[in-house]
Design a protein around this motif. Structure first.
Motif, PDB file in Angstrom:
ATOM      1  N   LEU A  80       1.657  -2.641  -2.067  1.00  0.00           N
ATOM      2  CA  LEU A  80       0.415  -1.885  -1.955  1.00  0.00           C
ATOM      3  C   LEU A  80       0.543  -0.710  -0.994  1.00  0.00           C
ATOM      4  CD1 LEU A  80      -2.023  -4.925  -1.776  1.00  0.00           C
ATOM      5  CD2 LEU A  80      -1.764  -3.342  -3.700  1.00  0.00           C
ATOM      6  N   GLY A  81       1.581  -0.707  -0.163  1.00  0.00           N
ATOM      7  CA  GLY A  81       1.806   0.431   0.711  1.00  0.00           C
ATOM      8  C   GLY A  81       0.963   0.453   1.963  1.00  0.00           C
ATOM      9  N   ASN A  82       0.355  -0.670   2.344  1.00  0.00           N
ATOM     10  CA  ASN A  82      -0.451  -0.720   3.563  1.00  0.00           C
ATOM     11  C   ASN A  82       0.459  -1.078   4.731  1.00  0.00           C
ATOM     12  OD1 ASN A  82      -2.251  -1.262   5.673  1.00  0.00           O
ATOM     13  ND2 ASN A  82      -3.816  -2.055   4.280  1.00  0.00           N
ATOM     14  N   SER A  83       0.752  -0.115   5.578  1.00  0.00           N
ATOM     15  CA  SER A  83       1.723  -0.312   6.658  1.00  0.00           C
ATOM     16  C   SER A  83       1.221  -1.230   7.759  1.00  0.00           C
ATOM     17  CB  SER A  83       2.108   1.047   7.260  1.00  0.00           C
ATOM     18  OG  SER A  83       0.967   1.702   7.790  1.00  0.00           O
ATOM     19  N   HIS A  84      -0.051  -1.642   7.729  1.00  0.00           N
ATOM     20  CA  HIS A  84      -0.555  -2.580   8.713  1.00  0.00           C
ATOM     21  C   HIS A  84      -0.063  -4.007   8.465  1.00  0.00           C
ATOM     22  CE1 HIS A  84      -3.787   0.533   9.444  1.00  0.00           C
ATOM     23  NE2 HIS A  84      -3.371   0.248  10.661  1.00  0.00           N
TER      24      HIS A  84
ATOM     25  N   MET B  96       4.092   4.273   4.321  1.00  0.00           N
ATOM     26  CA  MET B  96       3.040   5.122   3.754  1.00  0.00           C
ATOM     27  C   MET B  96       1.727   4.837   4.456  1.00  0.00           C
ATOM     28  SD  MET B  96       1.572   4.981  -0.106  1.00  0.00           S
ATOM     29  CE  MET B  96      -0.107   5.421  -0.440  1.00  0.00           C
ATOM     30  N   GLU B  97       1.073   5.834   4.958  1.00  0.00           N
ATOM     31  CA  GLU B  97      -0.226   5.666   5.591  1.00  0.00           C
ATOM     32  C   GLU B  97      -1.299   5.904   4.546  1.00  0.00           C
ATOM     33  OE1 GLU B  97      -2.886   7.469   9.268  1.00  0.00           O
ATOM     34  OE2 GLU B  97      -0.884   8.230   8.842  1.00  0.00           O
ATOM     35  N   VAL B  98      -2.244   4.972   4.448  1.00  0.00           N
ATOM     36  CA  VAL B  98      -3.308   5.102   3.459  1.00  0.00           C
ATOM     37  C   VAL B  98      -4.611   5.379   4.174  1.00  0.00           C
ATOM     38  CG1 VAL B  98      -2.262   3.739   1.650  1.00  0.00           C
ATOM     39  CG2 VAL B  98      -3.472   2.591   3.466  1.00  0.00           C
ATOM     40  N   GLN B  99      -5.409   6.249   3.631  1.00  0.00           N
ATOM     41  CA  GLN B  99      -6.659   6.636   4.244  1.00  0.00           C
ATOM     42  C   GLN B  99      -7.744   6.693   3.187  1.00  0.00           C
ATOM     43  OE1 GLN B  99      -5.817  10.442   5.938  1.00  0.00           O
ATOM     44  NE2 GLN B  99      -4.861   9.587   7.769  1.00  0.00           N
ATOM     45  N   LEU B 100      -8.982   6.523   3.647  1.00  0.00           N
ATOM     46  CA  LEU B 100     -10.116   6.709   2.758  1.00  0.00           C
ATOM     47  C   LEU B 100     -10.292   8.182   2.446  1.00  0.00           C
ATOM     48  CD1 LEU B 100     -12.737   4.322   4.361  1.00  0.00           C
ATOM     49  CD2 LEU B 100     -11.422   3.966   2.278  1.00  0.00           C
TER      50      LEU B 100
ATOM     51  N   SER C 125       9.020  -2.309  -4.397  1.00  0.00           N
ATOM     52  CA  SER C 125       8.233  -2.506  -3.190  1.00  0.00           C
ATOM     53  C   SER C 125       7.304  -3.687  -3.313  1.00  0.00           C
ATOM     54  CB  SER C 125       7.433  -1.239  -2.871  1.00  0.00           C
ATOM     55  OG  SER C 125       6.633  -0.898  -3.954  1.00  0.00           O
ATOM     56  N   GLY C 126       6.644  -4.059  -2.235  1.00  0.00           N
ATOM     57  CA  GLY C 126       5.745  -5.200  -2.174  1.00  0.00           C
ATOM     58  C   GLY C 126       4.802  -5.062  -0.988  1.00  0.00           C
ATOM     59  N   ALA C 127       3.740  -5.967  -0.678  1.00  0.00           N
ATOM     60  CA  ALA C 127       2.921  -5.716   0.532  1.00  0.00           C
ATOM     61  C   ALA C 127       2.380  -6.903   1.253  1.00  0.00           C
ATOM     62  CB  ALA C 127       1.756  -4.808   0.226  1.00  0.00           C
ATOM     63  N   ALA C 128       2.877  -7.634   2.008  1.00  0.00           N
ATOM     64  CA  ALA C 128       2.722  -8.417   3.227  1.00  0.00           C
ATOM     65  C   ALA C 128       2.900  -9.891   3.032  1.00  0.00           C
ATOM     66  CB  ALA C 128       1.394  -8.166   3.866  1.00  0.00           C
ATOM     67  N   GLY C 129       3.156 -10.611   3.984  1.00  0.00           N
ATOM     68  CA  GLY C 129       3.444 -12.027   3.871  1.00  0.00           C
ATOM     69  C   GLY C 129       2.299 -12.880   4.297  1.00  0.00           C
ATOM     70  N   ARG C 130       2.593 -14.137   4.552  1.00  0.00           N
ATOM     71  CA  ARG C 130       1.582 -15.067   5.018  1.00  0.00           C
ATOM     72  C   ARG C 130       1.488 -15.049   6.542  1.00  0.00           C
ATOM     73  NH1 ARG C 130      -1.325 -15.200   0.602  1.00  0.00           N
ATOM     74  NH2 ARG C 130      -0.394 -16.358  -1.100  1.00  0.00           N
ATOM     75  N   HIS C 131       1.978 -14.001   7.174  1.00  0.00           N
ATOM     76  CA  HIS C 131       1.844 -13.821   8.617  1.00  0.00           C
ATOM     77  C   HIS C 131       0.866 -12.669   8.810  1.00  0.00           C
ATOM     78  CE1 HIS C 131       5.367 -16.338   8.784  1.00  0.00           C
ATOM     79  NE2 HIS C 131       5.975 -15.487   7.977  1.00  0.00           N
ATOM     80  N   TYR C 132      -0.322 -12.943   9.365  1.00  0.00           N
ATOM     81  CA  TYR C 132      -1.406 -11.979   9.322  1.00  0.00           C
ATOM     82  C   TYR C 132      -1.885 -11.557  10.697  1.00  0.00           C
ATOM     83  CZ  TYR C 132      -1.692 -13.378   4.478  1.00  0.00           C
ATOM     84  OH  TYR C 132      -1.400 -13.647   3.170  1.00  0.00           O
ATOM     85  N   LEU C 133      -2.653 -10.488  10.698  1.00  0.00           N
ATOM     86  CA  LEU C 133      -3.261  -9.990  11.913  1.00  0.00           C
ATOM     87  C   LEU C 133      -4.614 -10.654  12.136  1.00  0.00           C
ATOM     88  CD1 LEU C 133      -2.560  -6.203  11.308  1.00  0.00           C
ATOM     89  CD2 LEU C 133      -1.138  -7.858  12.518  1.00  0.00           C
ATOM     90  N   ASN C 134      -5.116 -10.555  13.339  1.00  0.00           N
ATOM     91  CA  ASN C 134      -6.426 -11.110  13.633  1.00  0.00           C
ATOM     92  C   ASN C 134      -7.502 -10.329  12.895  1.00  0.00           C
ATOM     93  OD1 ASN C 134      -5.344 -12.996  15.374  1.00  0.00           O
ATOM     94  ND2 ASN C 134      -5.561 -11.665  17.174  1.00  0.00           N
ATOM     95  N   SER C 135      -8.576 -11.042  12.521  1.00  0.00           N
ATOM     96  CA  SER C 135      -9.646 -10.416  11.749  1.00  0.00           C
ATOM     97  C   SER C 135     -10.308  -9.283  12.531  1.00  0.00           C
ATOM     98  CB  SER C 135     -10.712 -11.459  11.389  1.00  0.00           C
ATOM     99  OG  SER C 135     -10.170 -12.428  10.535  1.00  0.00           O
ATOM    100  N   ARG C 136     -10.553  -8.202  11.832  1.00  0.00           N
ATOM    101  CA  ARG C 136     -11.206  -7.046  12.443  1.00  0.00           C
ATOM    102  C   ARG C 136     -11.933  -6.289  11.342  1.00  0.00           C
ATOM    103  NH1 ARG C 136      -8.083  -2.309  15.850  1.00  0.00           N
ATOM    104  NH2 ARG C 136      -9.851  -0.893  16.068  1.00  0.00           N
ATOM    105  N   VAL C 137     -13.220  -5.990  11.560  1.00  0.00           N
ATOM    106  CA  VAL C 137     -14.044  -5.393  10.517  1.00  0.00           C
ATOM    107  C   VAL C 137     -13.842  -3.890  10.487  1.00  0.00           C
ATOM    108  CG1 VAL C 137     -16.404  -5.002   9.737  1.00  0.00           C
ATOM    109  CG2 VAL C 137     -15.740  -7.234  10.651  1.00  0.00           C
TER     110      VAL C 137
END
Length: 278
Positions: free
Chosen positions: A189-193, A1-5, A35-47
């Motif tokens: 949460l459905g955040n595909s990132h 699911m793609e989430v947008q503002l 469903s569920g939404a992400a683990g303790r493996h994360y992406l680099n910080s980006r604002v």
């Protein structure tokens, strides 16, 4: 699911749509926690870019009597989006050291919000200092709603309430300038990132217990500040998706779940917010 503002689309008054929203939430409850939404493996910080259409609201402390949900405008706005300062739970990008820091990151955002910090994104070194100190106060790696509220009460003199996860309750609280916390399982949460979202959707270690801050609402759902992912600032999900993510926590981590509730943490009306150091 793609989430947008949501950007400037027409919205009918909330009081016309509570019935339809309630049916959507009920349907999500029936679905359970698939469903569920992400683990303790994360992406680099980006604002993320600046949030659109931030609403100017006078934040109201919690009244000293009553459950804290009645003191609201007679007519609730169609939408609210609060400017709550954002941080990831690893503001210096050291994710390996902050696998269990979501409570601390959410409390940091709330603390600075209630101390009238105007930052869109908290200075990383400042945020890291707060998060490390709050982590040191925790009694165990993962806290439930009550334990998180008690921590804020013990350390800052704030009060806390567990409120029903209901669109009207969300609207009442945010219209009074009070952000809410939700304890969820991340991939719900459905955040595909989130890493592993496509191929490890329900795998433990990817989809994990987590807290997010609800900073806004409209007729279809809520905006979140999610410190567990770099793309977590101000993204929008439906009410049904929020209900689903809370349900997912209950199914997979019942010892942490307190049901379909949201956590309100705020100063009491008779108490002054403590100055800007913890």
């Amino acid at each position: 699911m793609e989430v947008q503002l949501s950007r400037g689309r027409g919205i009918r008054p909330l009081d016309i749509r509570w019935g339809g929203i309630a049916l959507t939430v009920l349907a999500a409850l029936v679905l359970g926690g698939a469903s569920g939404a992400a683990g303790r493996h994360y992406l680099n910080s980006r604002v993320a870019p600046a949030l659109p259409a931030v609403t100017k609201v006078q934040a109201q402390p919690i009244p000293t009597v009553g459950p804290g949900t009645e003191v609201t405008p007679a007519a609730l706005p169609d939408h609210i989006l609060l400017q709550v300062p954002f941080t990831t739970q690893a503001p210096l990008n050291d994710w390996g050291k902050h696998q269990e820091s979501c409570e601390a990151a959410n409390l940091t955002m709330l603390f600075l919000y209630w101390n009238h910090d105007q930052s869109q994104v908290i200075d990383p070194r400042t945020a890291d200092s707060y998060i490390r100190q709050i982590d040191g106060w925790k009694s165990q790696p993962d806290l439930n709603d009550t334990m998180t509220g008690q921590l804020a009460q013990q350390r800052w003199g704030y009060t806390y309430r567990l409120l029903p996860n209901d669109p009207k309750v969300i609207a009442q609280q945010l219209s009074a300038g009070r952000p809410l916390l939700a304890e969820v399982r991340t991939h719900g949460l459905g955040n595909s990132h989130y890493p592993g979202y496509a191929n490890h959707y329900e795998q433990n270690g990817y989809s994990v217990p987590h807290f997010v801050t609800i900073i806004g609402y409209d007729s279809t759902g809520v905006w979140l500040n999610d410190p567990g992912i770099s793309w977590g600032r101000g993204y929008h999900i439906t009410y049904a998706q929020l209900t689903h993510a809370i349900d997912d926590l209950d199914q997979h981590h019942p010892s942490l779940s307190e049901g379909q509730v949201l956590l309100l943490i705020a100063p009491e009306a008779t108490r002054k917010v403590r100055p800007g150091t913890i």
